[in-house]
Write an enzyme that holds these catalytic residues in place. Structure first.
Site, PDB file in Angstrom:
ATOM      1  N   MET A 142       0.774  -1.218   0.000  1.00  0.00           N
ATOM      2  CA  MET A 142       0.000   0.000   0.000  1.00  0.00           C
ATOM      3  C   MET A 142       0.811   1.276   0.000  1.00  0.00           C
ATOM      4  SD  MET A 142      -1.848   1.582   3.298  1.00  0.00           S
ATOM      5  CE  MET A 142      -0.179   2.042   3.843  1.00  0.00           C
ATOM      6  N   PRO A 143       1.981   1.314   0.565  1.00  0.00           N
ATOM      7  CA  PRO A 143       2.550   2.648   0.820  1.00  0.00           C
ATOM      8  C   PRO A 143       3.137   3.300  -0.429  1.00  0.00           C
ATOM      9  CG  PRO A 143       3.424   0.989   2.336  1.00  0.00           C
ATOM     10  CD  PRO A 143       2.769   0.262   1.206  1.00  0.00           C
ATOM     11  N   PHE A 144       3.575   4.516  -0.194  1.00  0.00           N
ATOM     12  CA  PHE A 144       4.193   5.328  -1.236  1.00  0.00           C
ATOM     13  C   PHE A 144       5.500   5.859  -0.666  1.00  0.00           C
ATOM     14  CE2 PHE A 144       4.681   9.505  -3.414  1.00  0.00           C
ATOM     15  CZ  PHE A 144       4.719   9.057  -4.733  1.00  0.00           C
TER      16      PHE A 144
END
Lengths: 64, 64, 64, 64, 64, 64
Positions: F1-3
């Site tokens: 999910m992360p960026f």
């Protein structure tokens, strides 16, 4: 008042950016009561060699 | 220690950037006790077709 | 027009933030001809457990 | 694929965020052909003491 | 010299952050010759009500 | 999910970026249980005239 940053691959036309900025601005006004006079939308474009998903650079992907 | 990002339209000279980075660094040291040795100021420049205020792209504005 | 983001450890007073925001705004107007009416300065504060320098979290450093 | 960051004052309800995230996602799909499966919208909220416009912190403004 | 920002849901332990910051720093030194003395890794954590993927907020997802 | 955003001076090869993105992705999966299918790593490159450390632009430094 707010600031919205869009991080995206390069390659959109001016008209696509125009419509996107307008639509995001409208969404901010409608849903979170933003004051549009100070509302900025900035589009940061990245070349495909500078963005990876799932550990794979855009230039190395076969599916896009 | 901190990191300061300046998001701005493109078109400034090197000397303008030089003075801006110095002034922001000085402000960080004076007002929030930042350690300048690890303090970075990064200027991200955007073309006028990639930044909108009030829902209008820079390339479409008549007032700037 | 521009947007300035300051990334910093948490723990500054409101008065420190007030002076910093004013000084950065003045620097932007003086050095890069920014229009202050749409100029935003946003201060993002991080706990010491969420920021590392040289690979070491703030909570683990002995020198600060 | 893209990532959209919304920088805004704190104080919105979950339902406002829900509608905003949906509207921005729809705008990205419609106008710039974004793949929604990897499209993230992240809302960063700032207290009024950490955001200034025109050099004045939100806590010091009379007009908002 | 560089600055790395990690945008992630909240809920990691200090030890997870410690290992992540170390591993990212090592990767920066090994692969892009970064000078670690000025290299910062900052972890910005978002509540699940402030992050959407595919137009759906984390608080509304059934699969995570 | 992360960026994950990497802010760095310009001048890396595609292969350096490829290895960096892979290593950061692996670190995110190993240390913070990130879902790699939605994990993005974006590399924002700055010219040396647009980045200052300790108040001095990269173009003005003698040590790098």
């Amino acid at each position: 008042m707010p600031f919205v940053q869009v991080h995206i691959w390069e390659g959109r036309t001016v008209d696509q950016k125009r419509k996107l900025a307008k639509a995001i601005t409208d969404a901010m006004v409608e849903h979170v009561d933003a004051d549009p006079t100070g509302l900025h939308v900035a589009i940061a474009e990245y070349p495909r060699e500078s963005w990876a998903r799932n550990g794979v650079l855009g230039v190395d992907r076969k599916d896009v």
